[in-house]
Write a protein that holds these residues in place. Structure first.
Motif, short mmCIF file in Angstrom:
data_model
loop_
_atom_site.label_atom_id
_atom_site.label_comp_id
_atom_site.label_asym_id
_atom_site.label_seq_id
_atom_site.Cartn_x
_atom_site.Cartn_y
_atom_site.Cartn_z
N GLN A 23 8.60 81.44 58.59
CA GLN A 23 9.66 81.17 59.56
C GLN A 23 10.46 82.44 59.81
O GLN A 23 10.57 83.31 58.94
CB GLN A 23 10.59 80.06 59.07
N SER A 24 11.02 82.54 61.01
CA SER A 24 11.86 83.69 61.34
C SER A 24 13.22 83.58 60.65
O SER A 24 13.62 82.51 60.19
CB SER A 24 12.05 83.77 62.86
N TRP A 25 13.94 84.70 60.60
CA TRP A 25 15.25 84.73 59.94
C TRP A 25 16.08 85.87 60.52
O TRP A 25 15.56 86.81 61.10
CB TRP A 25 15.09 84.90 58.43
N ASP A 26 17.38 85.73 60.41
CA ASP A 26 18.32 86.74 60.91
C ASP A 26 18.83 87.59 59.75
O ASP A 26 19.24 87.05 58.71
CB ASP A 26 19.51 86.09 61.60
N GLU A 27 18.83 88.90 59.94
CA GLU A 27 19.28 89.78 58.86
C GLU A 27 20.78 89.64 58.60
O GLU A 27 21.23 89.56 57.46
CB GLU A 27 18.96 91.23 59.19
N GLY A 28 21.60 89.62 59.66
CA GLY A 28 23.05 89.58 59.49
C GLY A 28 23.61 90.93 59.08
O GLY A 28 22.88 91.90 58.85
N ILE A 29 24.92 91.00 58.97
CA ILE A 29 25.59 92.26 58.59
C ILE A 29 26.54 92.03 57.41
O ILE A 29 27.48 92.78 57.20
CB ILE A 29 26.36 92.86 59.78
N ASN A 52 27.06 85.35 58.43
CA ASN A 52 26.58 85.59 59.79
C ASN A 52 25.11 85.98 59.83
O ASN A 52 24.66 86.62 60.77
CB ASN A 52 27.42 86.66 60.47
N GLY A 53 24.36 85.59 58.84
CA GLY A 53 22.93 85.87 58.80
C GLY A 53 22.27 84.98 57.76
O GLY A 53 22.88 84.02 57.26
N CYS A 54 21.02 85.28 57.42
CA CYS A 54 20.25 84.43 56.51
C CYS A 54 20.93 84.30 55.15
O CYS A 54 21.67 85.18 54.70
CB CYS A 54 18.84 84.98 56.35
N SER A 55 20.66 83.18 54.51
CA SER A 55 21.17 82.91 53.17
C SER A 55 20.19 81.98 52.47
O SER A 55 19.13 81.66 53.01
CB SER A 55 22.56 82.28 53.24
N TRP A 56 20.54 81.54 51.28
CA TRP A 56 19.67 80.62 50.54
C TRP A 56 19.45 79.31 51.32
O TRP A 56 18.36 78.76 51.35
CB TRP A 56 20.27 80.33 49.18
N ILE A 57 20.49 78.85 51.99
CA ILE A 57 20.41 77.57 52.70
C ILE A 57 19.98 77.74 54.14
O ILE A 57 19.15 76.96 54.66
CB ILE A 57 21.77 76.84 52.62
N TYR A 58 20.51 78.75 54.84
CA TYR A 58 20.25 78.91 56.27
C TYR A 58 19.36 80.12 56.55
O TYR A 58 19.49 81.16 55.91
CB TYR A 58 21.56 79.08 57.04
N ARG A 59 18.48 79.97 57.56
CA ARG A 59 17.65 81.11 57.95
C ARG A 59 18.24 81.88 59.11
O ARG A 59 17.74 82.96 59.46
CB ARG A 59 16.22 80.69 58.24
N ASP A 60 19.30 81.35 59.73
CA ASP A 60 20.00 82.13 60.74
C ASP A 60 21.43 82.43 60.29
O ASP A 60 21.74 83.52 59.84
CB ASP A 60 19.96 81.47 62.11
N ASN A 61 22.33 81.46 60.35
CA ASN A 61 23.71 81.68 59.91
C ASN A 61 24.39 80.32 59.74
O ASN A 61 23.81 79.27 60.01
CB ASN A 61 24.47 82.56 60.91
N SER A 62 25.64 80.35 59.30
CA SER A 62 26.37 79.11 59.05
C SER A 62 27.03 78.56 60.31
O SER A 62 27.77 77.57 60.24
CB SER A 62 27.43 79.34 57.97
N ILE A 63 26.78 79.20 61.46
CA ILE A 63 27.27 78.66 62.74
C ILE A 63 26.17 77.80 63.37
O ILE A 63 26.36 76.62 63.65
CB ILE A 63 27.67 79.80 63.70
#
Length: 390
Positions: free
Chosen positions: A95-101, A112-123
């Motif tokens: 799956q794709s994912w966002d790097e974030g800053i 504002n980016g991938c984490s253990w739970i989200y592959r994009d962000n918490s928004i």
């Protein structure tokens, strides 16, 4: 040019620790595999690493190479409390994912980016799947642990897996063979092949084996590596290597094994002089450079000729190789490789090629030549330097 390096477009560490399972670390200089003890319990929570290389860089590398092997290389920094043996696994993400800053030390925590739970962000809150995976993929973590489900999705099966085990905790750089995985990326990029022949490039997930992650009663230490955002010369890289040597006809003869038969090649190395010709002091990072060797006897046989014997083209044996080192740190960038750093031969002598975009710019590098013949092995290391500039 038998070694070709590309660098990541993004990477991040994702943490299962309850205080950090929505934390984004896309801008950190360090990526790490660590098991952190809970703030209010004795459970140890694992982390994982996500890393991706751009499709265009992979395509360019494959265009340059033939019958390549590829390895994922990460360079170690500070490690703590390591066990005697460490095992690392690599899989291609599905799956794709966002790097974030975000950064580990940000207060308040960045999401504002991938984490253990989200592959994009918490928004947007697109969660990693934790069940009902497609037949070819898996993810999350064992239901037998108290750890929150999440942590990525990846393809499974032996052809989609790379491993490395360390028995010496003093040598912890990662150099994991991922040839099969990159070939699957290639089949998707060039031929639009789908699973299992080809898979889209969403990067890699680097993790400890399941048995290590599930052992929540203790830690196996901390493995830390430089990220793509490092301010050092050690970012992660994807290495491609292959045999690019050629041997066209020239002013020498060969035996039945295509071995070079030439007076210089058959001389004791202490009587051979090797220098580089037509080289520059500096090369732009986008250049492809050819380095030519001038090989001659130090003490040529006296003959009556109309030109200088010192200008005649000489040759080393076919068993001759090059290596590149960082001139300051002495780090071996390209090792002597019996298969992939052989010198090429043409009418004008011996040579090899380098693609400069695989080197860190604003650094000096040193060239070494190894020659093996019946007299033994000699390393020619006579201050052959060059610099890569932006």
């Amino acid at each position: 040019m038998a070694y070709y390096f590309i660098f990541p477009e993004k990477d991040a560490t994702i943490y299962s620790h309850p205080d950090r399972n929505t934390l984004n670390t896309g801008n950190d200089e360090i990526i790490e595999l660590v098991k952190e003890k809970g703030s209010n319990n004795s459970i140890y929570y694992p982390s994982r690493i996500l890393i991706q290389f751009s499709n265009s860089d992979i395509q360019k590398a494959i265009n340059e190479s033939k019958n390549f092997t590829s390895s994922l290389q990460l360079f170690s920094t500070e490690h703590k409390n390591l066990g005697i043996e460490q095992s690392i696994e690599v899989f291609p993400l599905s799956q794709s994912w966002d790097e974030g800053i975000g950064r580990y030390s940000n207060l308040p925590t960045s999401s504002n980016g991938c984490s253990w739970i989200y592959r994009d962000n918490s928004i947007k809150k697109t969660k990693w799947l934790t069940s009902s995976f497609s037949p070819e993929s898996t993810g999350s973590i064992s239901n037998n642990t108290p750890i929150t489900k999440g942590g990525g999705e990846w393809y499974t099966g032996s052809i989609f897996k790379g491993t490395q085990t360390f028995s010496d905790v003093n040598l912890l750089d990662l150099n994991i063979n991922v040839t099969n995985i990159v070939q699957k990326f290639s089949a998707s990029l060039y031929n639009s092949q789908t699973y299992p022949t080809g898979i889209p490039n969403y990067g890699f997930i680097i993790k400890n084996p399941e048995i290590t992650e599930n052992a929540v009663s203790g830690s196996n230490g901390e493995l830390q590596y430089f990220s793509v955002d490092t301010h050092t010369i050690y970012p992660p890289r994807l290495a491609f290597k292959w045999d690019d040597s050629t041997a066209t006809s020239g002013p020498y003869s060969t035996d039945g094994n295509n071995e070079i038969i030439h007076p210089t090649a058959d001389s004791s190395s202490q009587y051979i002089n090797v220098s580089l010709t037509n080289t520059k002091n500096e090369y732009n990072k986008n250049e492809e450079a050819t380095f030519r060797l001038h090989v001659r006897k130090k003490y040529p046989t006296r003959t009556f000729v109309s030109g200088s014997n010192f200008l005649k083209t000489g040759f080393l044996k076919k068993t001759s190789y090059y290596s590149i080192r960082d001139a300051h740190t002495e780090e071996v960038i390209i090792p002597f490789d019996n298969n992939c750093t052989k010198l090429s031969v043409d009418n004008n002598g011996m040579y090899f090629k380098l693609h400069m975009n695989g080197f860190q710019p604003e650094r000096y590098y040193r060239i070494l030549i190894k020659h093996i013949n019946d007299y033994g092995t000699t390393i020619f290391d006579d201050n052959y330097y060059f610099k890569v500039i932006r």
